[in-house]
Design a protein around this motif. Sequence first.
Motif, short mmCIF file in Angstrom:
data_model
loop_
_atom_site.label_atom_id
_atom_site.label_comp_id
_atom_site.label_asym_id
_atom_site.label_seq_id
_atom_site.Cartn_x
_atom_site.Cartn_y
_atom_site.Cartn_z
N ARG A 482 14.14 -8.98 -3.32
CA ARG A 482 13.17 -10.06 -3.57
C ARG A 482 13.16 -11.04 -2.39
O ARG A 482 12.10 -11.47 -1.92
CB ARG A 482 13.52 -10.79 -4.86
CG ARG A 482 12.57 -11.95 -5.19
CD ARG A 482 13.00 -12.63 -6.48
NE ARG A 482 12.90 -11.71 -7.61
CZ ARG A 482 11.77 -11.47 -8.27
NH1 ARG A 482 10.65 -12.09 -7.92
NH2 ARG A 482 11.76 -10.63 -9.29
N ARG A 483 14.36 -11.41 -1.90
CA ARG A 483 14.41 -12.34 -0.76
C ARG A 483 13.82 -11.69 0.48
O ARG A 483 13.16 -12.34 1.29
CB ARG A 483 15.86 -12.77 -0.51
CG ARG A 483 16.44 -13.65 -1.60
CD ARG A 483 17.71 -14.36 -1.14
NE ARG A 483 18.80 -13.45 -0.84
CZ ARG A 483 19.69 -13.04 -1.73
NH1 ARG A 483 19.60 -13.44 -3.00
NH2 ARG A 483 20.67 -12.21 -1.38
N HIS A 484 14.05 -10.39 0.63
CA HIS A 484 13.48 -9.64 1.76
C HIS A 484 11.95 -9.69 1.71
O HIS A 484 11.28 -10.01 2.70
CB HIS A 484 13.98 -8.19 1.72
CG HIS A 484 13.36 -7.29 2.73
ND1 HIS A 484 12.26 -6.52 2.46
CD2 HIS A 484 13.70 -7.02 4.01
CE1 HIS A 484 11.94 -5.81 3.53
NE2 HIS A 484 12.81 -6.10 4.48
N ALA A 485 11.38 -9.38 0.55
CA ALA A 485 9.92 -9.40 0.41
C ALA A 485 9.37 -10.81 0.60
O ALA A 485 8.34 -11.00 1.26
CB ALA A 485 9.53 -8.85 -0.96
N LEU A 520 6.56 -3.93 0.57
CA LEU A 520 5.45 -3.52 -0.30
C LEU A 520 5.93 -2.50 -1.34
O LEU A 520 5.55 -2.58 -2.52
CB LEU A 520 4.32 -2.93 0.55
CG LEU A 520 3.46 -3.94 1.32
CD1 LEU A 520 2.65 -3.24 2.39
CD2 LEU A 520 2.54 -4.70 0.37
N ASP A 521 6.74 -1.54 -0.89
CA ASP A 521 7.25 -0.53 -1.83
C ASP A 521 8.04 -1.18 -2.96
O ASP A 521 7.86 -0.83 -4.14
CB ASP A 521 8.15 0.47 -1.08
CG ASP A 521 7.34 1.50 -0.30
OD1 ASP A 521 6.22 1.81 -0.73
OD2 ASP A 521 7.84 1.98 0.73
N ASP A 527 10.90 -2.36 -10.50
CA ASP A 527 11.65 -3.61 -10.65
C ASP A 527 11.12 -4.71 -9.73
O ASP A 527 11.80 -5.70 -9.49
CB ASP A 527 13.13 -3.36 -10.35
CG ASP A 527 13.73 -2.34 -11.29
OD1 ASP A 527 13.39 -2.37 -12.49
OD2 ASP A 527 14.54 -1.51 -10.82
N GLY A 528 9.91 -4.50 -9.18
CA GLY A 528 9.37 -5.46 -8.23
C GLY A 528 8.69 -6.64 -8.88
O GLY A 528 8.87 -6.93 -10.07
N VAL A 534 0.80 -8.51 -4.61
CA VAL A 534 -0.61 -8.75 -4.31
C VAL A 534 -0.76 -9.65 -3.09
O VAL A 534 -1.57 -9.38 -2.19
CB VAL A 534 -1.31 -9.37 -5.54
CG1 VAL A 534 -2.73 -9.81 -5.19
CG2 VAL A 534 -1.35 -8.36 -6.69
N ARG A 535 0.03 -10.73 -3.03
CA ARG A 535 -0.03 -11.62 -1.86
C ARG A 535 0.41 -10.89 -0.60
O ARG A 535 -0.17 -11.08 0.48
CB ARG A 535 0.87 -12.84 -2.09
CG ARG A 535 0.34 -13.83 -3.12
CD ARG A 535 1.35 -14.94 -3.36
NE ARG A 535 1.68 -15.66 -2.14
CZ ARG A 535 2.73 -16.48 -2.01
NH1 ARG A 535 3.56 -16.66 -3.05
NH2 ARG A 535 2.97 -17.11 -0.88
#
Length: 913
Positions: A482-485, A520-521, A527-528, A534-535
């Motif tokens: 999550r922090r990576h994304a 994106l994956d 679990d994303g 979307v953003r």
Amino acid sequence: MADLQQQLHGERMFFGPFCLSPSERLLTRNGEPVEIGGRSFDLLVVLTEQPGRVLSKRELLKRVWSDVVVEDGSLRFHMAGLRKLLGDGTDGARYIATQVGVGYAFVAPVERHGAAIRPAPDDEARPGASSINVPARLPHLIGRERDVTFLVERVADTPLFTIVGAGGVGKTSLAIEAGHRLAGTFEGRVAFVDFSMLENPAVVPSMIAGAMGIAVQSEDPLAVILGHIRDRPFLLLLDNCEHVVEPVAGIVERIIEEAPGARVLATSREPLRVRAEHVLRLDALDYPEEPAALTPEQLLTYSAVQLFCERATAADSSLVIDEDAARLIADMCRRLGGMALPIELAAVRAATHGIAATARQLGERFSLGWSGRRTARPRQQTLQATLDWSYDLLTEKERIVLERLSVLVGPFSIDAALEVVADAEIGSDDVAAALDELAFKSLVAPDRSRRTGTYRLLEMTRAYAREKLLARREGESGAVARRHAAFFLAELEAVAEQDEDVLQDTRPLRQQLGNIRSALDWSFGRDGDLRIAVRLAAASAPVFLNLSHLIECRTWCARALAEIEEVQRGTAIELELQAALGISLMFTRGNSEAAGNALARALEIATLLDDRWNQLRLLGCLHIFHERIGEYAAAMGHAERAVQVAEAIGAPEAMGIAYSFSGISHHLAGDQKRARRELELSLRKSPPSARSRTIHYGFDHRNRSGIALARTLWLAGHADEAGRLARQIVREAAQLDHAVTHCIALIWSLSVYLWMEDYAAAEQDLAAFTECAEVNALGPYIAAAAGFRGELAIQRGQTGDALGAVEESLSRLRAARYELLTTPFSIALARGLVADSRTDEALDLVDATLARCDANGERFAVPELLRLKARIVRFTPSAEDASTLLDQALTLSREQGARAWELKAAADLAALR
């Protein structure tokens, strides 16, 4: 020494206060020349050539005294003099270390400036090789000279060579070295593709195209790749293929079949198993089976021992390797099975904790039975054990940092590391300190080649750390992902806030594609976080468009729009997704209804948001879309609205864009006087063409204005001026490196040259247009090229197969909903039918074309259609009078300001009367 002087031509080496220039045979201290004897100078050059490496006495004598026979005493005498001259040992300065019973090593840090080490004459690349896309080669590739020579001799005559071996054996380094040495053979056309950064096998073709520097603007990246290399020599280096072996195998097989001059050198842990594949199985480095029975000099002849010594002394220049240490090193290399990566890890550890301690720890953690096997699985176990051992020696914080870094793909910055790794458990200061330790211990590799301050994990280290991360407490890996994304979302959104010229340099963007795809994956995964997803898709769309990854752009945008929340509808996020989807659909799947709907929805949102610049951008896309499908009235409506929006904006660039649409619409509608005024205004207001602006708008509107003006000038009777402008605009389009813009310019320049009957210029532009269309797999343009070829033949009086070519082109263009060329091709076909005495068919075709032009508002060619019909009715039983038709053509030509059509009609009327 002459060979070495030639290799080091132009290079200077700095250490302490000294500067050594081999080509000038000059040594300076603090800028002042130092008196040094010839032999001592040669000795210093040899030592600094490979700093940190122990050179045996025999090797030094051979290199420095190659012309005479001398004893060891001469070497000791000159070495003592050299140390005194350098001030070795004074005030703590340390330059030359003696390894008792072995030899000498230059242990001070050396910085190289100026020209890189030049390859020997047989390696030297031809002109252009310096631009090859291959990572920097190692200064000294140990133990692989025979393998390199084998590849250099065989690759040029072999379609596919695959270097197969276990992870960490040195496949990549060997491939890079071979690529540099083969650059001359392939005239500098060499590209390196690192699949270790790739997680989605579907992106393999796009990644190859990106490494080759090819902009892909079609549905089929492989077709574009083949178009670029089909008729020329090219060397592709495909690295780390094992996890994408199936798509790579299919692509390589196509390349082998369709590009006879191309060669592929791949690295993988298993063969690709395709036709024509040759396999080089890379064994471990040589190591002594019985170290106790050999002298120190004999031990140093083994490549595994040389690698250990070089890495260890590089990590600690004060490290002393005496006879006992040399035997321990040789025994460790034997236990490690000669594997390069475990040896390097052990060497760095030895530099920190000592050789004897490292040897004891190695014996405790490795099974001696593993080192003697030659199959892949035991070598993987050896590598696993090496990483286990290194991991066990880390502190708990260092372990956590290493595990969390595994979510980063490819190069990463210190900022990325801090944002992804730090949390309430580990602060930013702890992360920075741990990163330094991990880099020192070679578990994280600093990327010094680009001087960008970035790091990366080796492939096997990243995979190992990833497993450890997944094995930690529940939710740990998800929080890191999550922090990576979130980090890369923030980075991309920050780029979007800046001027579009930020996207001009594609290299930093290309390096982060792996992280963008990974984010994106995860975001779209089970679990994303769909809101982030979307953003992120919207923020990454400009990057994919800029790098011409249109299929990926289309896929992510469509997926995001399917998952978009109600609160995100009607926002700038949906606007960007719809706009990018429409543009990528139009390029990859033609002028489909879905593309038009996406662009229309984006324009609707931009209007609701009162976002005038995006309104202008989308009106341009819709103008071109409706123009291409033959809906000229709709295109005119978009152009008129664009002028209104531009006037509200008030900026010159906006006016230049809007009057480009309006001028082109009036040109196609037949009002050449107004078209000329507006196109000239557009060029005055438009800034110079730039690729970043072209990517942002989807097309280069300045270029389109210029080529439309060239057509308008010819119709107005200014043929010479039209020809000069057409040539200028085509040159400018070619420099943009944007295939669609180049093709548009060539399409309209072809019409100018065919009208002028300048067949030589038409042939030249047709060849360029055909190549551009085929290389980039642009389907409608490939169909158009066949039509132009037929039209040119018909104008030269060579009907034959030309009629069928034009008919087939018309059919294919209509199937793709590309109507922009159907009128001029129908005119060409009608002329060919008349020449073939098929006048009834010609008359039916002209009548149908006139009816279509009357219905859709495409009026510019109507005078020429009336003139052509007048010629046909003279040979057919028709109720219409040729003289009447020519009078109509004359009247309409004058109304349009089309002097060229007027003169042709007047000449025909005079001849008739």
